[in-house]
Scaffold this active site. Structure first.
Site, PDB file in Angstrom:
ATOM      1  N   GLU A   1     -22.907 -43.440  11.840  1.00  0.00           N
ATOM      2  CA  GLU A   1     -21.842 -43.357  10.843  1.00  0.00           C
ATOM      3  C   GLU A   1     -21.457 -44.779  10.451  1.00  0.00           C
ATOM      4  OE1 GLU A   1     -19.014 -43.049   8.274  1.00  0.00           O
ATOM      5  OE2 GLU A   1     -20.069 -41.224   8.891  1.00  0.00           O
TER       6      GLU A   1
ATOM      7  N   TYR B   1       0.835  -1.203   0.000  1.00  0.00           N
ATOM      8  CA  TYR B   1       0.000   0.000   0.000  1.00  0.00           C
ATOM      9  C   TYR B   1       0.873   1.258   0.000  1.00  0.00           C
ATOM     10  CZ  TYR B   1      -3.853  -3.222   0.932  1.00  0.00           C
ATOM     11  OH  TYR B   1      -4.764  -4.244   0.844  1.00  0.00           O
TER      12      TYR B   1
ATOM     13  N   GLN C   1     -15.471 -36.962   4.386  1.00  0.00           N
ATOM     14  CA  GLN C   1     -14.505 -36.681   3.319  1.00  0.00           C
ATOM     15  C   GLN C   1     -13.242 -35.985   3.838  1.00  0.00           C
ATOM     16  OE1 GLN C   1     -14.780 -37.126  -0.166  1.00  0.00           O
ATOM     17  NE2 GLN C   1     -16.805 -38.066  -0.187  1.00  0.00           N
TER      18      GLN C   1
ATOM     19  N   CYS D   1     -16.881 -17.672   7.219  1.00  0.00           N
ATOM     20  CA  CYS D   1     -15.904 -18.685   7.608  1.00  0.00           C
ATOM     21  C   CYS D   1     -16.483 -20.057   7.327  1.00  0.00           C
ATOM     22  CB  CYS D   1     -15.579 -18.544   9.098  1.00  0.00           C
ATOM     23  SG  CYS D   1     -14.425 -19.789   9.733  1.00  0.00           S
TER      24      CYS D   1
ATOM     25  N   CYS E   1     -12.740 -17.230   3.844  1.00  0.00           N
ATOM     26  CA  CYS E   1     -13.051 -15.894   4.344  1.00  0.00           C
ATOM     27  C   CYS E   1     -12.590 -14.814   3.382  1.00  0.00           C
ATOM     28  CB  CYS E   1     -12.412 -15.678   5.717  1.00  0.00           C
ATOM     29  SG  CYS E   1     -10.639 -15.987   5.771  1.00  0.00           S
TER      30      CYS E   1
ATOM     31  N   LYS F   1      -3.337 -31.817   5.873  1.00  0.00           N
ATOM     32  CA  LYS F   1      -3.961 -32.882   6.671  1.00  0.00           C
ATOM     33  C   LYS F   1      -3.941 -32.533   8.164  1.00  0.00           C
ATOM     34  CE  LYS F   1      -3.758 -37.861   7.654  1.00  0.00           C
ATOM     35  NZ  LYS F   1      -5.156 -38.129   7.268  1.00  0.00           N
TER      36      LYS F   1
ATOM     37  N   GLY G   1      -5.163 -13.754  13.392  1.00  0.00           N
ATOM     38  CA  GLY G   1      -6.159 -13.145  12.522  1.00  0.00           C
ATOM     39  C   GLY G   1      -7.312 -14.069  12.205  1.00  0.00           C
ATOM     40  N   ARG G   2      -7.119 -14.897  11.181  1.00  0.00           N
ATOM     41  CA  ARG G   2      -8.203 -15.797  10.776  1.00  0.00           C
ATOM     42  C   ARG G   2      -8.588 -16.759  11.890  1.00  0.00           C
ATOM     43  NH1 ARG G   2      -5.955 -18.221   5.382  1.00  0.00           N
ATOM     44  NH2 ARG G   2      -3.970 -17.697   6.344  1.00  0.00           N
TER      45      ARG G   2
END
Length: 646
Positions: free
Chosen positions: A411, A174, A419, A360, A349, A429, A319-320
């Site tokens: 299940e 920036y 998945q 999210c 996000c 992973k 942050g995330r």
């Protein structure tokens, strides 16, 4: 590792923070269309403050709405009109003994004419950012001085609103970054040329703020310690910059990385190791005595504690991770780490096209905190049966249990996760396992009735007398309808991932484009095969963000995988595959020993018809409903549990 380092008080300037966790500035698009602060944005920040975060730094806030915008709905502090809204935000955060800094920003050349109403973008010099592709107009000396005044005026407004300090956004390419970098600042006036002249813009801003707001009003700066862009800021130059900034009164350095030309270093994909950027903060901490903040894919409390204990940084910006779980700090403090919903770095996000604001994939409430304020408890004792232990099924089970429903989840496999268990790329992973482990812990903590290795029948479910049935039975490998796909030399990704078929020293063509496709290729290469990717468009492939796709393809090339794009598959033969170039129609035959189809999933939903005949309330979610993303599955599980039951 003892978490004591996290909860030791710290100081930035004269401002005391109750712990060492900071929420960095992250765009949310929750502001109003004219840059005003909205009720939803206030609630979003308030939840992170309530969750125990010591300091919240707002998303980038423009000091020049006409030429400095970097995003639609970007917050503004360029006029006094925006002081009352900011004051409301500050008050909401202060209720929870948290501090708040406002991040002052000007995009410079990393804007675009569409954002500026058709006006040409501006910069220190007319050097085009490749990622933007527009030539900026060089700012005049008078305009540069006006921008200094605008930064100072913005800081004064922040102080009037009660903010605890400001952060100058001098990172990510920036405007301030553009003045500092020798590749983007080619000026010949007093704001360009030698090092001191390139520093002059930010120096005048800092000195101006300190003069106007007082020496005790904190001013920090976020810098890309390495832009990862040829000729841009690097560690050696940043060390010199930071020493200079300390001398002129800056109170802290926020050590970031990258710019728009190196976007994958700014917002990392799941393929980056946790805390890979810490070395940048450590390099600066060895140069200055003011506090240094580290940031970048930091998730686990033990990792945070270790880097603080080792003196690699003074504060840690999560942050995330705070988008995924606003209560990260409180959960660590209370010894509830297993309850943390840790960010998996999926980039939903940032790149989601589903919502116009931050969302999210694993925290449905993010950006929707007002919409889902409180989960309404049920007034009746009712039972719900869920078939399928993937993320959608488990999220529905979690929400329904919190609302007071009895839940039984079946299940057919021997473990939960669906998945998600098929991810094999090691770094990814590990992150995906965090999410699986979170759910497993929640199922135990909430005492949900989980029945593994159970193939359900209608009678089995009838015996439980459920109020409703949720089918989250997942998907199966997609049938692409390619001529020859029934041959013995063709298999699907399940065969490879579950090691039902093993190959060695074979020439293999993999068809597809999603994450599973890439992990299949990696596995086949590890087994010693010569692998080619024939990249075909898939629904799952479209969910991959551009930076992640670029990094995945780069990894394949480094691993000597041939990448074939722009073709369709015509037919598969016992020892070859025929492909056709889309633009020209020219066909080509490739010699291969084996073809692996990895083109995503198709719904697996064998129970819906029979269930609807027996029960009034039947819901189908996730892959079983034809939705292929993790975000879809989690959102549907949450919304079914929160909204579709009285």
């Amino acid at each position: 590792m003892d978490n004591q380092p996290i909860f030791k008080e710290g100081k930035i300037g004269d401002t005391t923070l109750k712990n060492r966790i900071i929420m960095p500035g992250m765009g949310t698009n929750l502001g109003g269309p004219n840059g005003e602060i909205t009720d939803q944005l206030i609630r979003y920040y308030q939840e992170r403050a309530k969750g125990g975060t010591a300091l919240l730094i707002t998303e980038f806030t423009t000091i020049d709405y006409d030429f400095g915008k970097g995003a639609i709905n970007q917050l503004r502090i360029d006029k006094d009109d925006f002081i009352p809204g900011l004051e409301r935000l500050v008050s909401a955060v202060h209720k929870y003994d948290a501090k708040i800094f406002v991040q002052l920003h000007h995009a410079g050349r990393e804007s675009n004419s569409a954002l500026l109403g058709g006006q040409q973008i501006v910069a220190p010099s007319p050097v085009t950012c490749e990622a933007i592709g527009e030539v900026p107009r060089e700012l005049t000396t008078a305009e540069v001085k006006e921008l200094v005044d605008k930064f100072v005026a913005g800081a004064v407004r922040c102080q009037l609103a009660g903010a605890d300090g400001v952060e100058l956004h001098g990172a990510h390419g920036y405007l301030i970054n553009q003045f500092l970098s020798p590749t983007t600042n080619l000026r010949t006036d007093q704001y360009g040329g030698n090092f001191e002249n390139r520093m002059r813009f930010v120096e005048e801003i800092v000195i101006g703020i300190k003069k106007a707001c007082g020496a005790s009003f904190p001013v920090t700066i976020r810098l890309s310690i390495d832009e990862f862009d040829t000729g841009g800021m690097d560690i050696a130059l940043s060390k010199k910059v930071c020493r200079y900034l300390e001398r002129i009164g800056v109170d802290g350095i926020h050590a970031s990385a990258g710019n728009y030309n190196s976007m994958d270093k700014m917002v990392e994909s799941p393929l980056y190791e946790q805390g890979w950027r810490v070395y940048l903060a450590e390099a600066i901490k060895n140069e200055v005595s003011i506090p240094v903040i580290t940031v970048g894919s930091i998730r686990e409390s033990k990792f945070v504690s270790a880097l603080l204990a080792d003196g690699k940084a003074d504060f840690v910006a999560i942050g995330r991770g705070l988008i995924a779980d606003p209560e990260w700090v409180n959960k660590v403090y209370q010894g509830r780490e297993q309850e943390i919903r840790m960010c998996i770095s999926c980039l939903h996000c940032v790149y989601s096209q589903t919502h116009p604001h931050v969302t999210c994939s694993i925290n449905v409430r993010a950006g929707r905190e007002l919409e889902y304020d409180n989960l309404e408890k049920t007034s009746e004792k009712r039972h719900v049966v869920i078939v399928g232990g993937g993320p959608g099924g488990m999220e529905a089970a979690r929400i329904l249990t919190l609302r007071g429903y009895g839940v039984t989840l079946f299940e057919k496999g021997d473990k939960l996760g669906g998945q998600l268990n098929l991810v094999t790329e090691p770094t990814y992973k590990k992150k995906m396992q965090w999410y699986i482990d979170y759910f497993i812990n929640e199922m135990k903590r909430l005492n949900i009735d989980i029945r593994l290795k159970t193939e359900v029948t209608v009678n089995m479910i009838k015996s439980l007398e459920p109020y409703a049935v949720i089918l989250a039975t997942g998907g199966q490998p997609r049938d692409p309808g390619i001529k020859g796909q029934e041959l013995d030399n063709v298999c699907n990704y399940h065969d490879v991932k579950l090691e039902r078929k093993l190959f060695n020293d074979k020439k293999i063509a993999v068809l597809g484009s999603g994450m599973v496709c890439h992990s299949v290729i990696r596995k086949l290469r590890e087994q010693g095969n010569d692998v080619s990717l024939i990249e075909l468009p898939t629904k799952s492939g479209n969910k991959i963000s551009p930076p992640t796709r670029a990094r995945l393809l780069e990894r394949l090339r480094k691993n000597n995988v041939e990448i074939i794009t722009g073709y369709k598959v015509v037919e598969i033969f016992p020892n070859s595959i025929v492909i056709e170039e889309k633009e020209t129609g020219k066909q080509m035959e490739l010699d291969v020993d084996q073809v692996v189809i990895a083109m995503g999933v198709m719904p697996y939903n064998p129970l819906e018809e029979s269930m609807r005949k027996q029960f009034d309330n039947v819901f189908v979610i996730g892959d079983a409903a034809g939705h292929v993303s993790l975000a879809d599955a989690t959102t549907e599980g949450f919304e079914i549990g929160a909204c579709h039951f009285p």
